[in-house]
Design an enzyme around this catalytic site. Structure first.
Site, PDB file in Angstrom:
ATOM      1  NE  ARG A   1      42.017  35.536  37.511  1.00 40.54           N
ATOM      2  CZ  ARG A   1      42.886  35.158  38.555  1.00 40.54           C
ATOM      3  NH1 ARG A   1      43.002  33.933  38.723  1.00 40.54           N
ATOM      4  NH2 ARG A   1      43.021  36.132  39.477  1.00 40.54           N
TER       5      ARG A   1
ATOM      6  NE  ARG B   1      39.920  25.789  37.143  1.00 41.37           N
ATOM      7  CZ  ARG B   1      40.817  26.193  37.770  1.00 41.37           C
ATOM      8  NH1 ARG B   1      41.451  27.212  37.253  1.00 41.37           N
ATOM      9  NH2 ARG B   1      41.427  25.477  38.494  1.00 41.37           N
TER      10      ARG B   1
ATOM     11  CD  GLU C   1      45.145  29.002  44.439  1.00 45.08           C
ATOM     12  OE1 GLU C   1      45.302  28.239  43.617  1.00 45.08           O
ATOM     13  OE2 GLU C   1      45.177  30.376  44.203  1.00 45.08           O
TER      14      GLU C   1
ATOM     15  CB  SER D   1      47.428  32.880  45.478  1.00 51.04           C
ATOM     16  OG  SER D   1      48.508  32.397  45.199  1.00 51.04           O
TER      17      SER D   1
ATOM     18  NE  ARG E   1      38.423  28.961  43.026  1.00 57.66           N
ATOM     19  CZ  ARG E   1      39.742  28.267  42.611  1.00 57.66           C
ATOM     20  NH1 ARG E   1      40.591  28.398  43.322  1.00 57.66           N
ATOM     21  NH2 ARG E   1      39.677  28.182  41.165  1.00 57.66           N
TER      22      ARG E   1
END
Length: 424
Positions: free
Chosen positions: A262, A277, A349, A352, A391
Site C-alpha cells: 500500500r 503502518r 485495528e 476488518s 500488527r
RNA sequence: GGAGAGGUGGCUGAGCGGUUGAAAGCACCAGUCUUGAAAACUGGCGAGGAUUCACGUCCUCCGUGGGUUCAAAUCCCACCCUCUCCGCCA
C-alpha cells in the site's frame, strides 16, 4: 456498484441513505443523463433494427435475382445516422457509468449512524489488558533490544515504512502465518489458496479499489501494467469474476497468506513509528462467496473466525461496528477488530470484516444459478483479515512482554517455534 | 525471446459475407412410459440490456479492440490468451 435500476427507480431514497455515510449523490446529473440515455438508447436501437431488417431484405432480393439498387439507395443515409446516434449514446453511457462507479455501497440498516470513527459502536470486548508491574515498552524498543527488528536497515534498503525482521522475530512472524492458515483451514473450513501478488486493472475494478483509489496502489512499469495487491481480497474475490457458480459450490470459503502493498498516500505523519503502518506487510485473508440470504449470518461467522485467532493468541481485543461515516467504499457493514497494544495504551485495528452484499458481485459479474428458478443471480461477497500479521506480531510482542524484555510465546505458537517458549 | 497451431453456448464441436443466436452431440430440466429407476420417446434449455402493467417486441454479445461492407462468427489490422516446438531461466 449499486444496482442501476435501484438508482433509477428510487433515486431519492438512495441519495438519502448515502447521505448517512457522508456521500452527496448528484441526483440532478443522474436524472439528466438518465433521461438522455433513455431517449438515445431507444433511438439507436430503432436505427439498428431498421438496418438489420433492410439488410436482410437486400440479402433476400439478391438471392432471388432482383435488382437491389433501389434498396441500397434506401439505406444510403442510415449508416451515418446510426454512427452518430451510437456515438452520443456511448458518450452518455460512459458518463453515467463513471458516475455510477463512484457511488459507494449503501450502509445496511443495522449500521450505527455517525460521521466518523468516534461514533463507531463497541459491540463486545474479550480479555483484560494485562496489568504490568513494570513500564511496558512498545514493540520498536522490544524489537531493537532483541536484535530482531531493524528499521534503519529497511530505510537503507527501501525507505521509510519498511521493516527488516531477523532471527526469532522473523520466525515468529512465519509462525503466526502458519498458525492462522492452519486454524482457518482445519477449524473454520476455508480452502488455502496461493495467488498472484501482481494483478491487472480489471481485478482491482472488480473489488472496488479502482478507479477511485488508484493513489493507494503500487503499479509496475511497462506493458502490460500490473498492480501490486493491497490485500489478498483482490485475487481471492476475483476468482469468481465473470463466473456462474453452481448453488452447491456455495458457500466458498477461501483463505490465503500474501504480502500486501500500500502506498499509504495521505497518511503522512500517521503511525510513523514501527510496524503499524507499512508499505509492505503480511496478511492472512479470509474471503467468503455466499448465497445472498446467508451473507449476514456469514459476516458474524467470519468475524468470529478472526476473533478465534486473537483469543488463541491470548490477545485482548474489542469488536467495533463501524458507523455509517466510517465504513469503506464497497462495504454494507463492517466490524473492526481492535487489539489492545500496551505500548500505545490503545486499541488498534487488526482486522476488518465486511459484508459487501452484491456490490462487488455486480462489478465482478459473480453469479450463481439459483435452483429455484434456474436463473443466474448475483452472489454476496465478504472478507476479513484473519489477521494482519505485522500488527499481530506487534500485539504478541507488546502483550506478552516480560520485565526483562523477553517475549513469552503463546502456547498455540510454540509448535511452530520448534517448542521455544520465550524469545530473549 | 523465436517458429507454428488455435480461441464459437455449461462441455465437445460445425459454421460458402446475407433467412445463424448460431448445426450436431453431451450435460441439464419437464413430460410420456415404469411400482420406482434406467433406457427409449416428446418438448424445453446461453448471457446482458431497452421498452411494456403484462403478453410481447426490439437491441447487443462467437477471445478483446478497431476497420471494410447495405450486411461480419465468417474478410482486414492490432492486441490478449491457450497449446506445441526451440531458446533462456528458479
Amino acid at each position: 456498484m449499486l444496482d442501476p435500476k435501484l438508482i433509477r427507480n428510487n433515486l431519492d431514497q438512495v441519495a438519502e441513505r448515502l447521505k448517512g455515510r457522508g456521500f452527496m449523490l448528484d441526483t440532478r446529473s443522474i436524472e439528466r443523463l438518465e433521461s438522455e440515455r433513455k431517449a438515445l438508447q431507444v433511438r439507436t436501437e430503432e436505427l439498428q433494427a431498421q438496418r438489420n431488417s433492410r439488410s436482410k431484405a437486400i440479402g433476400k432480393a439478391k438471392a432471388s435475382g432482383e435488382d437491389i439498387q433501389p434498396l441500397l439507395d434506401q439505406v444510403a443515409g442510415l449508416g451515418a445516422e446510426l454512427d452518430a446516434a451510437r456515438a452520443s449514446l456511448d458518450d452518455v453511457q460512459e458518463r453515467l457509468g463513471d458516475l455510477l462507479l463512484g457511488i459507494p455501497n449503501l450502509p445496511d440498516e443495522s449500521v450505527p449512524p455517525g460521521g466518523d470513527e468516534s461514533q463507531n459502536l463497541e459491540v463486545r470486548r474479550w480479555g483484560e489488558p494485562a496489568a504490568f508491574d513494570f513500564e511496558a515498552s512498545d514493540h520498536v524498543d522490544l524489537g531493537a533490544a532483541l536484535n530482531g527488528l531493524e528499521l534503519d536497515a529497511a530505510v537503507k534498503l527501501s525507505g521509510s515504512r519498511f521493516a527488516v525482521l531477523r532471527g526469532p522475530l522473523a520466525r515468529l512472524q512465519r509462525a503466526l502465518i502458519q498458525f492462522m492458515l492452519d486454524t482457518h483451514t482445519a477449524d473454520h473450513g476455508y480452502e488455502e489458496c496461493y495467488v498472484p501478488y501482481l494483478v491487472n486493472a480489471e481485478s482491482l475494478r472488480g473489488t472496488g479499489q479502482l478507479p477511485k483509489f488508484e493513489a493507494d496502489l503500487f503499479a509496475t512499469r511497462g506493458e502490460p501494467g500490473f498492480y501490486l495487491i493491497p490485500t489478498a481480497e483482490v485475487p481471492l474475490t476475483n476468482l469468481v469474476r465473470e463466473q456462474i457458480l453452481d448453488a452447491e459450490q456455495l458457500p466458498l470459503r477461501l483463505t490465503a497468506h500474501t504480502p500486501c502493498f500500500r502506498s499509504e498516500a495521505g497518511s503522512y505523519g500517521k503511525d510513523t513509528r514501527g510496524l503499524i503502518r507499512q508499505h509492505q506487510f503480511e496478511k492472512v485473508e479470509m474471503v467468503q462467496i455466499v448465497r445472498p440470504e446467508t451473507s449476514w449470518e456469514a459476516l458474524e461467522e467470519l468475524t468470529a473466525h478472526a476473533e478465534t485467532i486473537l483469543q488463541r493468541l491470548e490477545l485482548p481485543y474489542r469488536v467495533m461496528a463501524l458507523c455509517s461515516g466510517d465504513i469503506g467504499f464497497s462495504a454494507a457493514k463492517t466490524y473492526d477488530l481492535e487489539v489492545w497494544l500496551p505500548g500505545q495504551q490503545a486499541y488498534r485495528e487488526i482486522s476488518s470484516c465486511s459484508n459487501f452484499v452484491d456490490f462487488q458481485a455486480r462489478r465482478l459479474q459473480a453469479r450463481f444459478r439459483n435452483p429455484d428458478n434456474g436463473k443466474p443471480e448475483l452472489v454476496h461477497t465478504l472478507n476479513g483479515s484473519g489477521l494482519a500479521v505485522g500488527r499481530t506480531l506487534v500485539a504478541v510482542m507488546e502483550n506478552h512482554q516480560q520485565r526483562d524484555g523477553s517475549i513469552r510465546i503463546p502456547k498455540v505458537l510454540q509448535p511452530y517455534m520448534n517448542g521455544q517458549t520465550v524469545i530473549q
